[in-house]
Design a protein around this motif. Structure first.
Motif, PDB file in Angstrom:
ATOM      1  N   VAL A   1       0.834  -1.204   0.000  1.00  0.00           N
ATOM      2  CA  VAL A   1       0.000   0.000   0.000  1.00  0.00           C
ATOM      3  C   VAL A   1       0.870   1.255   0.000  1.00  0.00           C
ATOM      4  O   VAL A   1       0.547   2.241  -0.671  1.00  0.00           O
ATOM      5  CB  VAL A   1      -0.960  -0.002   1.208  1.00  0.00           C
ATOM      6  CG1 VAL A   1      -1.754   1.295   1.269  1.00  0.00           C
ATOM      7  CG2 VAL A   1      -1.924  -1.189   1.124  1.00  0.00           C
TER       8      VAL A   1
ATOM      9  N   SER B   1       2.144   1.519  -3.681  1.00  0.00           N
ATOM     10  CA  SER B   1       1.162   1.682  -4.751  1.00  0.00           C
ATOM     11  C   SER B   1      -0.026   2.568  -4.383  1.00  0.00           C
ATOM     12  O   SER B   1      -0.651   3.165  -5.262  1.00  0.00           O
ATOM     13  CB  SER B   1       0.622   0.316  -5.176  1.00  0.00           C
ATOM     14  OG  SER B   1      -0.194  -0.249  -4.163  1.00  0.00           O
ATOM     15  N   GLY B   2      -0.373   2.601  -3.099  1.00  0.00           N
ATOM     16  CA  GLY B   2      -1.557   3.331  -2.677  1.00  0.00           C
ATOM     17  C   GLY B   2      -2.841   2.533  -2.800  1.00  0.00           C
ATOM     18  O   GLY B   2      -3.901   2.986  -2.364  1.00  0.00           O
ATOM     19  N   TYR B   3      -2.757   1.322  -3.348  1.00  0.00           N
ATOM     20  CA  TYR B   3      -3.952   0.510  -3.563  1.00  0.00           C
ATOM     21  C   TYR B   3      -4.156  -0.461  -2.401  1.00  0.00           C
ATOM     22  O   TYR B   3      -3.364  -1.391  -2.208  1.00  0.00           O
ATOM     23  CB  TYR B   3      -3.840  -0.286  -4.858  1.00  0.00           C
ATOM     24  CG  TYR B   3      -3.870   0.546  -6.114  1.00  0.00           C
ATOM     25  CD1 TYR B   3      -4.900   1.438  -6.366  1.00  0.00           C
ATOM     26  CD2 TYR B   3      -2.859   0.414  -7.073  1.00  0.00           C
ATOM     27  CE1 TYR B   3      -4.934   2.190  -7.532  1.00  0.00           C
ATOM     28  CE2 TYR B   3      -2.882   1.163  -8.248  1.00  0.00           C
ATOM     29  CZ  TYR B   3      -3.923   2.055  -8.469  1.00  0.00           C
ATOM     30  OH  TYR B   3      -3.944   2.790  -9.626  1.00  0.00           O
TER      31      TYR B   3
ATOM     32  N   MET C   1      -8.304  -0.903 -11.304  1.00  0.00           N
ATOM     33  CA  MET C   1      -6.886  -0.565 -11.413  1.00  0.00           C
ATOM     34  C   MET C   1      -6.441  -0.558 -12.870  1.00  0.00           C
ATOM     35  O   MET C   1      -5.684   0.319 -13.303  1.00  0.00           O
ATOM     36  CB  MET C   1      -6.041  -1.549 -10.587  1.00  0.00           C
ATOM     37  CG  MET C   1      -6.058  -1.271  -9.093  1.00  0.00           C
ATOM     38  SD  MET C   1      -4.903  -2.300  -8.152  1.00  0.00           S
ATOM     39  CE  MET C   1      -5.793  -3.865  -8.124  1.00  0.00           C
TER      40      MET C   1
ATOM     41  N   ARG D   1      -7.097   5.452  -4.235  1.00  0.00           N
ATOM     42  CA  ARG D   1      -5.853   5.163  -3.522  1.00  0.00           C
ATOM     43  C   ARG D   1      -5.947   5.698  -2.096  1.00  0.00           C
ATOM     44  O   ARG D   1      -6.604   6.708  -1.843  1.00  0.00           O
ATOM     45  CB  ARG D   1      -4.655   5.803  -4.225  1.00  0.00           C
ATOM     46  CG  ARG D   1      -4.370   5.252  -5.612  1.00  0.00           C
ATOM     47  CD  ARG D   1      -3.117   5.909  -6.162  1.00  0.00           C
ATOM     48  NE  ARG D   1      -2.914   5.665  -7.576  1.00  0.00           N
ATOM     49  CZ  ARG D   1      -1.977   4.876  -8.087  1.00  0.00           C
ATOM     50  NH1 ARG D   1      -1.171   4.212  -7.274  1.00  0.00           N
ATOM     51  NH2 ARG D   1      -1.840   4.739  -9.394  1.00  0.00           N
TER      52      ARG D   1
ATOM     53  N   ARG E   1      -4.361   7.703   0.071  1.00  0.00           N
ATOM     54  CA  ARG E   1      -3.330   8.718  -0.076  1.00  0.00           C
ATOM     55  C   ARG E   1      -2.511   8.927   1.199  1.00  0.00           C
ATOM     56  O   ARG E   1      -1.335   9.299   1.147  1.00  0.00           O
ATOM     57  CB  ARG E   1      -3.948  10.035  -0.552  1.00  0.00           C
ATOM     58  CG  ARG E   1      -4.690   9.920  -1.897  1.00  0.00           C
ATOM     59  CD  ARG E   1      -4.998  11.280  -2.477  1.00  0.00           C
ATOM     60  NE  ARG E   1      -3.786  11.984  -2.892  1.00  0.00           N
ATOM     61  CZ  ARG E   1      -3.191  11.815  -4.060  1.00  0.00           C
ATOM     62  NH1 ARG E   1      -3.660  10.944  -4.930  1.00  0.00           N
ATOM     63  NH2 ARG E   1      -2.110  12.517  -4.347  1.00  0.00           N
TER      64      ARG E   1
ATOM     65  N   TRP F   1      -0.037   6.083   1.065  1.00  0.00           N
ATOM     66  CA  TRP F   1       0.711   6.000  -0.183  1.00  0.00           C
ATOM     67  C   TRP F   1       1.933   6.920  -0.088  1.00  0.00           C
ATOM     68  O   TRP F   1       1.867   8.102  -0.405  1.00  0.00           O
ATOM     69  CB  TRP F   1      -0.211   6.376  -1.353  1.00  0.00           C
ATOM     70  CG  TRP F   1       0.408   6.248  -2.706  1.00  0.00           C
ATOM     71  CD1 TRP F   1       1.499   5.515  -3.060  1.00  0.00           C
ATOM     72  CD2 TRP F   1      -0.063   6.863  -3.910  1.00  0.00           C
ATOM     73  NE1 TRP F   1       1.745   5.637  -4.406  1.00  0.00           N
ATOM     74  CE2 TRP F   1       0.812   6.449  -4.942  1.00  0.00           C
ATOM     75  CE3 TRP F   1      -1.141   7.706  -4.205  1.00  0.00           C
ATOM     76  CZ2 TRP F   1       0.627   6.877  -6.259  1.00  0.00           C
ATOM     77  CZ3 TRP F   1      -1.321   8.127  -5.501  1.00  0.00           C
ATOM     78  CH2 TRP F   1      -0.456   7.719  -6.533  1.00  0.00           C
TER      79      TRP F   1
ATOM     80  N   ARG G   1       3.489   8.613  -3.493  1.00  0.00           N
ATOM     81  CA  ARG G   1       2.576   9.337  -4.379  1.00  0.00           C
ATOM     82  C   ARG G   1       3.295  10.550  -4.985  1.00  0.00           C
ATOM     83  O   ARG G   1       4.201  11.122  -4.367  1.00  0.00           O
ATOM     84  CB  ARG G   1       1.330   9.791  -3.616  1.00  0.00           C
ATOM     85  CG  ARG G   1       1.574  10.822  -2.527  1.00  0.00           C
ATOM     86  CD  ARG G   1       0.292  11.121  -1.787  1.00  0.00           C
ATOM     87  NE  ARG G   1       0.459  12.126  -0.761  1.00  0.00           N
ATOM     88  CZ  ARG G   1       0.848  11.882   0.469  1.00  0.00           C
ATOM     89  NH1 ARG G   1       1.130  10.630   0.836  1.00  0.00           N
ATOM     90  NH2 ARG G   1       0.976  12.873   1.354  1.00  0.00           N
TER      91      ARG G   1
END
Length: 207
Positions: free
Chosen positions: A137, A140-142, A190, A197, A199, A202, A205
């Motif tokens: 995470v 990628s932020g996902y 995605m 995401r 944030r 992340w 980012r």
């Protein structure tokens, strides 16, 4: 019968139970999913924490308590392998969370409930799961991607753990595949570049 009991426990969905008390159905909000991530995004931290407590707690009951308890008309069969019974109950409670009989078979994606099951089956396995999730995470932020990749560490961990447990290894493989399946909508978003995401988590980012 105990697997059925675990499935019914799994069908008690934290977000929908607490949402009923608040007068909301989070399946009509945000991503439409009844899991913890959508609960957090649409209802806030306090609500999401309550959801996690319910969803993890039911897994702890289903895996840690149900296999060893004598229920009316359902005794403890000495011929049933306890390790296999535990992983079957673990899989059943996760399946119940995703396809809850009480809520028209529209539940969450199983991540928090799986964590509760693993916490009982093999507490040390939580370490690679959580570290992998955080790393994925952060990069990628996902959240969904982090959940899928983290769950994929389960069969790897169980394959190298000693002594080797075939029930746990099979459980890890099945759960890794199932979590990818339950996150198929995340995969589609995605690929389309429209997935939300996290944030705050992340770290890489764009500035």
């Amino acid at each position: 019968f105990k697997a059925l009991g675990a499935y019914l426990l799994g069908s008690v969905i934290g977000s929908l139970l607490l949402g009923a008390l608040r007068g909301v159905d989070i399946r009509t909000q945000g991503s439409g999913n009844a899991g913890g991530t959508n609960a957090l995004r649409t209802q806030g931290w306090a609500f999401a924490l309550g959801v996690i407590v319910v969803d993890v707690g039911k897994a702890v009951l289903a895996v840690g308590w149900l296999p060893g308890v004598e229920l009316p008309g359902i005794g403890i069969d000495p011929d049933v392998d306890r390790a296999w019974l535990a992983v079957v109950c673990a899989a059943a409670v996760v399946f119940g969370h995703v396809y809850p009989v009480w809520y028209e078979f529209r539940g969450g994606k199983g991540a928090a409930t799986l964590i509760g099951a693993v916490a009982v089956l093999s507490p040390p396995a939580l370490v690679p799961i959580l570290l992998t999730w955080l790393a994925c995470v952060a990069l990628s932020g996902y959240v969904g991607l982090g959940t899928m990749v983290a769950t994929a560490t389960l069969p790897v961990y169980f394959a190298f753990a000693r002594p080797l447990s075939l029930p746990l290894l099979v459980f890890g493989v099945v759960m890794a595949a199932f979590v990818v399946y339950t996150h198929r909508s995340n995969i589609e978003r995605m690929r389309a570049g429209v997935e939300n995401r996290a944030r705050r988590l992340w770290l890489l980012r764009p500035r």
